[in-house]
Enzyme design. Structure first.
Site, short mmCIF file in Angstrom:
data_model
loop_
_atom_site.label_atom_id
_atom_site.label_comp_id
_atom_site.label_asym_id
_atom_site.label_seq_id
_atom_site.Cartn_x
_atom_site.Cartn_y
_atom_site.Cartn_z
N GLU A 175 41.63 32.90 43.19
CA GLU A 175 42.90 33.35 43.76
C GLU A 175 43.53 32.20 44.55
OE1 GLU A 175 46.17 34.81 45.19
OE2 GLU A 175 45.02 35.96 43.72
N GLN A 176 44.82 31.93 44.28
CA GLN A 176 45.47 30.80 44.94
C GLN A 176 45.72 31.03 46.43
OE1 GLN A 176 49.35 30.03 43.33
NE2 GLN A 176 50.03 32.16 43.52
N ARG A 191 49.87 50.03 48.53
CA ARG A 191 49.31 48.92 47.75
C ARG A 191 48.19 48.18 48.48
NH1 ARG A 191 52.10 46.90 43.10
NH2 ARG A 191 51.00 45.10 42.27
N TYR A 195 58.49 58.40 48.30
CA TYR A 195 57.26 59.19 48.33
C TYR A 195 56.37 58.71 49.47
CZ TYR A 195 55.64 55.22 45.44
OH TYR A 195 55.36 53.97 44.93
N ASP A 255 50.80 41.65 34.54
CA ASP A 255 52.16 41.09 34.51
C ASP A 255 52.23 39.76 33.78
OD1 ASP A 255 53.28 43.22 35.81
OD2 ASP A 255 53.45 42.23 37.76
#
Length: 395
Positions: free
Chosen positions: A34-35, A108, A217, A297
């Site tokens: 992970e960067q 998230r 929501y 993505d």
């Protein structure tokens, strides 16, 4: 079962962590690069339907996530000013009974922490931070991943889970700019204690109006109200997920929307309103070479209008793990994964793009007519929510 492999993953987002958990649980050696200097996610809400929660249950995180999530009763599609409900989608118990797993609204950062904890539980050394991938090389014996700083890493397989600006995708297909769709998204989190008591039930509401809509929501056990307002702004030039924009612009964009929408906007922190461009990329003809593949993505960026972006990445991880376990050769496994996913993800991307029009009609009657002709609950039941990444056939 095929021999266990050393698998390199570029990117520790939701897709990369899900894939890692699936693969570690299956007995593979996994290294995630992970960067960023520390793991974390933007403070936004996401939705996970049964086609994703089946995977989360499989890797042993669903119970922990349930304690942090909201279990919504239904989706309501409403006219922007009158609050007339033109369509509903049952969620809650009905969703779980019909599709075999629950539907959650989650914060998230909450789901990211749960997935990270599971990966570290399976292998405390699986995640390397400050590792910005720059290129890869593959040969008959393996694949090497290179970094801006630090030694290269060697493995059997490389998974590019490095997002819409994927380095892995760019090397595989050539660099190309993201396509700005002409839509932007406002993102705001409103603490529940800033809103009137009993302000909104545990539902997902889509307020639809001319040229714009807003989805709202609860997340984080109902402590936060997540709203995302999507607006047609073809002249927008800013990039990034963390671009702050004036609260006054948000207020102006949703002028004329229902008083409940105004209540939410008025309760927002005026120094914490974010607005970002909604981009996508053309469908790829393929995702894989003999030892490298794409996920999430990096393979299929989409508009957020069907709440399936994170779900697709979670599905990808489960299907890819199965392919690597069930198919003897690496090229065959990666191509089987790709074949199982290409058409499905393309359909979600295409329908999400279509929803940008479906949610932005000019008149009330256009909305009524459109949803009379297209029952979203019946449509999604036929092909979207009933998908099971753990059992879908692999060619």
């Amino acid at each position: 079962m095929t021999p266990k492999k050393k698998i390199l993953i570029a990117g520790a987002g939701l897709g990369g962590l899900t894939a890692a958990a699936c693969l570690l649980q299956a007995g593979h050696e996994v290294r995630i690069f992970e960067q960023a200097p520390e793991l974390g996610e933007v403070g936004a809400g996401i939705q996970v339907s049964a086609n994703a929660t089946k995977v989360l249950r499989h890797i042993g995180v669903l119970e922990a996530l349930a304690e942090l999530a909201v279990h919504p009763k239904r989706t309501e599609l409403r006219l922007h000013d009158t609050a007339e409900v033109v369509a509903t989608i049952p969620l809650g118990k009905a969703h779980e009974e019909k599709f075999g797993a629950p539907y959650y609204h989650v914060y998230r950062p909450d789901i990211h922490r749960v997935l990270e904890a599971r990966v570290r539980e399976l292998d405390p050394g699986a995640i390397t931070l400050n590792a910005s991938a720059t290129a890869y090389e593959e040969d008959a014996e393996g694949v090497t991943l290179h970094f801006a700083d630090g030694p290269s890493q060697r493995g059997d397989v490389l998974i590019g889970a490095d997002g819409i600006k994927s380095v892995v995708r760019a090397q595989m297909h050539g660099a190309e700019p993201a396509n700005f769709t002409g839509n932007v998204a406002w993102r705001v989190m409103v603490p529940a204690d800033r809103l009137p008591a009993q302000f909104m039930d545990k539902v997902f509401i889509n307020w639809m109006g001319p040229g714009k809509h807003m989805v709202v929501y609860w997340v984080n056990q109902g402590r936060l109200l997540n709203f995302v307002g999507c607006v047609e702004k073809p002249d927008w030039t800013q990039e990034g997920w963390t671009v702050k924009a004036p609260w006054e612009d948000l207020k102006k964009d949703f002028e004329g929307f229902h008083p409940d929408v105004q209540t939410m906007i008025d309760a927002a922190d005026r120094d914490a309103c974010f607005c970002w461009a909604l981009n996508n990329r053309p469908r790829l003809p393929f995702w894989s070479t003999d030892r490298v593949t794409l996920l999430g993505d990096s393979a299929h960026p989409t508009l957020p209008y069907m709440a399936q972006g994170a779900v697709m990445a979670i599905e990808d991880g489960a299907v890819l793990c199965r392919a690597l376990d069930e198919i003897e050769t690496l090229p065959g496994a990666l191509r089987a994964y790709e074949a199982a996913r290409l058409d499905r993800t393309a359909r979600i991307v295409d329908e999400s793009t279509e929803h940008a029009r479906l949610f932005h009609f000019d008149t009330h009657q256009e909305f009524r007519d459109a949803f009379a002709a297209k029952d979203p609950a019946a449509d999604r039941a036929k092909w979207l929510y009933n998908y099971d990444p753990l059992t879908v056939p692999l060619s």
